[in-house]
Design a protein around this motif. Structure first.
Motif, PDB file in Angstrom:
ATOM      1  N   GLU A  51       0.861  -1.197  -0.282  1.00  0.00           N
ATOM      2  CA  GLU A  51      -0.147  -0.042   0.171  1.00  0.00           C
ATOM      3  C   GLU A  51       0.837   0.947   0.071  1.00  0.00           C
ATOM      4  O   GLU A  51       1.855   1.289   0.551  1.00  0.00           O
ATOM      5  CB  GLU A  51      -0.802  -0.069   1.394  1.00  0.00           C
ATOM      6  N   ASP A  52       0.394   2.159  -0.533  1.00  0.00           N
ATOM      7  CA  ASP A  52       1.084   3.500  -0.775  1.00  0.00           C
ATOM      8  C   ASP A  52       0.521   4.473   0.301  1.00  0.00           C
ATOM      9  O   ASP A  52      -0.598   4.713   0.776  1.00  0.00           O
ATOM     10  CB  ASP A  52       1.000   4.397  -2.044  1.00  0.00           C
ATOM     11  N   SER A  53       1.385   4.738   1.445  1.00  0.00           N
ATOM     12  CA  SER A  53       0.984   5.545   2.561  1.00  0.00           C
ATOM     13  C   SER A  53       1.485   7.004   2.363  1.00  0.00           C
ATOM     14  O   SER A  53       1.475   7.783   3.417  1.00  0.00           O
ATOM     15  CB  SER A  53       1.728   4.839   3.775  1.00  0.00           C
ATOM     16  N   SER A  54       1.369   7.552   1.161  1.00  0.00           N
ATOM     17  CA  SER A  54       1.880   8.920   0.983  1.00  0.00           C
ATOM     18  C   SER A  54       0.680   9.880   1.521  1.00  0.00           C
ATOM     19  O   SER A  54      -0.669   9.517   1.393  1.00  0.00           O
ATOM     20  CB  SER A  54       1.877   9.123  -0.596  1.00  0.00           C
ATOM     21  N   LEU A  55       0.890  10.824   2.277  1.00  0.00           N
ATOM     22  CA  LEU A  55      -0.057  11.951   2.814  1.00  0.00           C
ATOM     23  C   LEU A  55      -0.923  12.574   1.510  1.00  0.00           C
ATOM     24  O   LEU A  55      -1.752  13.006   1.780  1.00  0.00           O
ATOM     25  CB  LEU A  55       0.545  12.907   3.476  1.00  0.00           C
ATOM     26  N   GLU A  56      -0.085  12.458   0.269  1.00  0.00           N
ATOM     27  CA  GLU A  56      -0.965  13.071  -0.852  1.00  0.00           C
ATOM     28  C   GLU A  56      -2.318  12.226  -1.426  1.00  0.00           C
ATOM     29  O   GLU A  56      -3.117  12.586  -2.256  1.00  0.00           O
ATOM     30  CB  GLU A  56       0.120  12.989  -2.315  1.00  0.00           C
ATOM     31  N   MET A  57      -2.482  10.966  -0.968  1.00  0.00           N
ATOM     32  CA  MET A  57      -3.425  10.229  -1.001  1.00  0.00           C
ATOM     33  C   MET A  57      -4.866  10.833  -0.614  1.00  0.00           C
ATOM     34  O   MET A  57      -4.744  11.595   0.594  1.00  0.00           O
ATOM     35  CB  MET A  57      -3.300   8.855  -0.749  1.00  0.00           C
ATOM     36  N   PRO A  58      -5.901  10.633  -1.349  1.00  0.00           N
ATOM     37  CA  PRO A  58      -7.016  11.377  -1.054  1.00  0.00           C
ATOM     38  C   PRO A  58      -7.529  10.925   0.166  1.00  0.00           C
ATOM     39  O   PRO A  58      -8.173  11.992   0.810  1.00  0.00           O
ATOM     40  CB  PRO A  58      -8.040  10.825  -2.155  1.00  0.00           C
ATOM     41  N   GLU A  59      -7.676   9.870   0.783  1.00  0.00           N
ATOM     42  CA  GLU A  59      -7.937   9.322   2.109  1.00  0.00           C
ATOM     43  C   GLU A  59      -7.235  10.074   3.308  1.00  0.00           C
ATOM     44  O   GLU A  59      -7.541   9.871   4.456  1.00  0.00           O
ATOM     45  CB  GLU A  59      -7.827   7.884   2.270  1.00  0.00           C
ATOM     46  N   HIS A  60      -6.213  10.725   3.081  1.00  0.00           N
ATOM     47  CA  HIS A  60      -5.603  11.567   4.019  1.00  0.00           C
ATOM     48  C   HIS A  60      -5.530  12.909   4.170  1.00  0.00           C
ATOM     49  O   HIS A  60      -4.833  13.799   4.716  1.00  0.00           O
ATOM     50  CB  HIS A  60      -3.791  11.065   3.995  1.00  0.00           C
ATOM     51  N   THR A  61      -6.495  13.449   3.301  1.00  0.00           N
ATOM     52  CA  THR A  61      -6.981  14.941   3.168  1.00  0.00           C
ATOM     53  C   THR A  61      -7.303  15.355   4.548  1.00  0.00           C
ATOM     54  O   THR A  61      -6.930  16.550   4.667  1.00  0.00           O
ATOM     55  CB  THR A  61      -8.185  14.991   2.034  1.00  0.00           C
ATOM     56  N   LYS A  62      -8.230  14.803   5.340  1.00  0.00           N
ATOM     57  CA  LYS A  62      -8.303  15.362   6.809  1.00  0.00           C
ATOM     58  C   LYS A  62      -7.150  15.454   7.652  1.00  0.00           C
ATOM     59  O   LYS A  62      -7.099  16.466   8.025  1.00  0.00           O
ATOM     60  CB  LYS A  62      -9.299  14.509   7.268  1.00  0.00           C
ATOM     61  N   ILE A  63      -6.308  14.426   7.655  1.00  0.00           N
ATOM     62  CA  ILE A  63      -4.958  14.690   8.319  1.00  0.00           C
ATOM     63  C   ILE A  63      -4.256  15.713   7.795  1.00  0.00           C
ATOM     64  O   ILE A  63      -3.658  16.556   8.663  1.00  0.00           O
ATOM     65  CB  ILE A  63      -4.179  13.420   8.504  1.00  0.00           C
ATOM     66  N   ARG A  64      -3.971  15.909   6.566  1.00  0.00           N
ATOM     67  CA  ARG A  64      -3.393  16.953   5.948  1.00  0.00           C
ATOM     68  C   ARG A  64      -3.792  18.240   6.384  1.00  0.00           C
ATOM     69  O   ARG A  64      -3.179  19.225   6.728  1.00  0.00           O
ATOM     70  CB  ARG A  64      -3.112  17.063   4.430  1.00  0.00           C
ATOM     71  N   ARG A  65      -5.145  18.567   6.188  1.00  0.00           N
ATOM     72  CA  ARG A  65      -5.837  19.712   6.694  1.00  0.00           C
ATOM     73  C   ARG A  65      -5.802  19.906   8.004  1.00  0.00           C
ATOM     74  O   ARG A  65      -5.367  21.082   8.629  1.00  0.00           O
ATOM     75  CB  ARG A  65      -7.436  19.954   6.403  1.00  0.00           C
ATOM     76  N   SER A  66      -5.622  19.154   8.902  1.00  0.00           N
ATOM     77  CA  SER A  66      -5.533  19.255  10.604  1.00  0.00           C
ATOM     78  C   SER A  66      -4.180  19.609  10.681  1.00  0.00           C
ATOM     79  O   SER A  66      -3.983  20.392  11.683  1.00  0.00           O
ATOM     80  CB  SER A  66      -5.755  17.886  11.351  1.00  0.00           C
ATOM     81  N   PHE A  67      -3.114  18.853  10.209  1.00  0.00           N
ATOM     82  CA  PHE A  67      -1.748  19.320  10.380  1.00  0.00           C
ATOM     83  C   PHE A  67      -1.659  20.668  10.087  1.00  0.00           C
ATOM     84  O   PHE A  67      -0.930  21.570  10.414  1.00  0.00           O
ATOM     85  CB  PHE A  67      -0.768  18.376   9.738  1.00  0.00           C
ATOM     86  N   THR A  68      -2.381  21.125   8.798  1.00  0.00           N
ATOM     87  CA  THR A  68      -1.849  22.528   8.125  1.00  0.00           C
ATOM     88  C   THR A  68      -2.564  23.638   9.065  1.00  0.00           C
ATOM     89  O   THR A  68      -1.908  24.614   9.292  1.00  0.00           O
ATOM     90  CB  THR A  68      -2.652  22.430   6.948  1.00  0.00           C
ATOM     91  N   VAL A  69      -3.794  23.122   9.800  1.00  0.00           N
ATOM     92  CA  VAL A  69      -4.239  24.209  10.763  1.00  0.00           C
ATOM     93  C   VAL A  69      -3.336  24.111  12.094  1.00  0.00           C
ATOM     94  O   VAL A  69      -3.117  25.479  12.623  1.00  0.00           O
ATOM     95  CB  VAL A  69      -5.684  23.696  11.112  1.00  0.00           C
TER      96      VAL A  69
END
Length: 133
Positions: free
Chosen positions: A2-20
């Motif tokens: 599996e690709d665990s890249s943060l760029e994957m669509p399923e990681h949008t929420k975690i990217r946004r939370s970390f950005t905030v």
């Protein structure tokens, strides 16, 4: 695998939370001169930080160079002062030798080692050349 890249669509929420978190807490404390409200995605923050790190690196290099120059000047001045004092004492000792003063007295008055004063007495031409006169 599996690709665990943060760029994957399923990681949008975690990217946004970390950005905030970065935008609202961490970055304003570390980089107070910048407005982070326009950054909505972790990739934007990543790009901005890459640019900022380059700026920091340039600033650190410039500050290091400035401090190095200052330190070099200070050390150079001290070395020059010590060399000037050494030559002045040797010149004074040579004049005292030429006047026929006792070598131990010359050593005591100038602070030069007695063996050095004896050597100066025995090799006056060499020491005159070293002391410019």
């Amino acid at each position: 695998m599996e690709d665990s890249s943060l760029e994957m669509p399923e990681h949008t929420k975690i990217r946004r939370s970390f950005t905030v978190f970065l935008r609202g807490v961490l970055l304003p404390r570390r980089i107070p001169d910048r407005d982070f409200s326009a950054y909505n995605d972790l990739l934007e923050v990543d790009t901005m930080l890459a640019e900022k790190v380059r700026d920091w690196t340039k600033a650190w290099e410039k500050e290091g160079l400035r401090k190095g120059i200052h330190r070099g000047r200070r050390e150079g001045m001290e070395k020059g002062r010590q060399e000037g004092l050494r030559k002045a004492l040797a010149r004074t000792a040579m004049r005292m030798i030429e006047k026929g003063m006792d070598l131990e007295t010359i050593s005591e008055l100038t602070g030069l080692d007695i063996d050095k004063v004896r050597d100066m007495s025995q090799n006056p031409d060499r020491y005159r050349a070293e002391t410019d006169g």
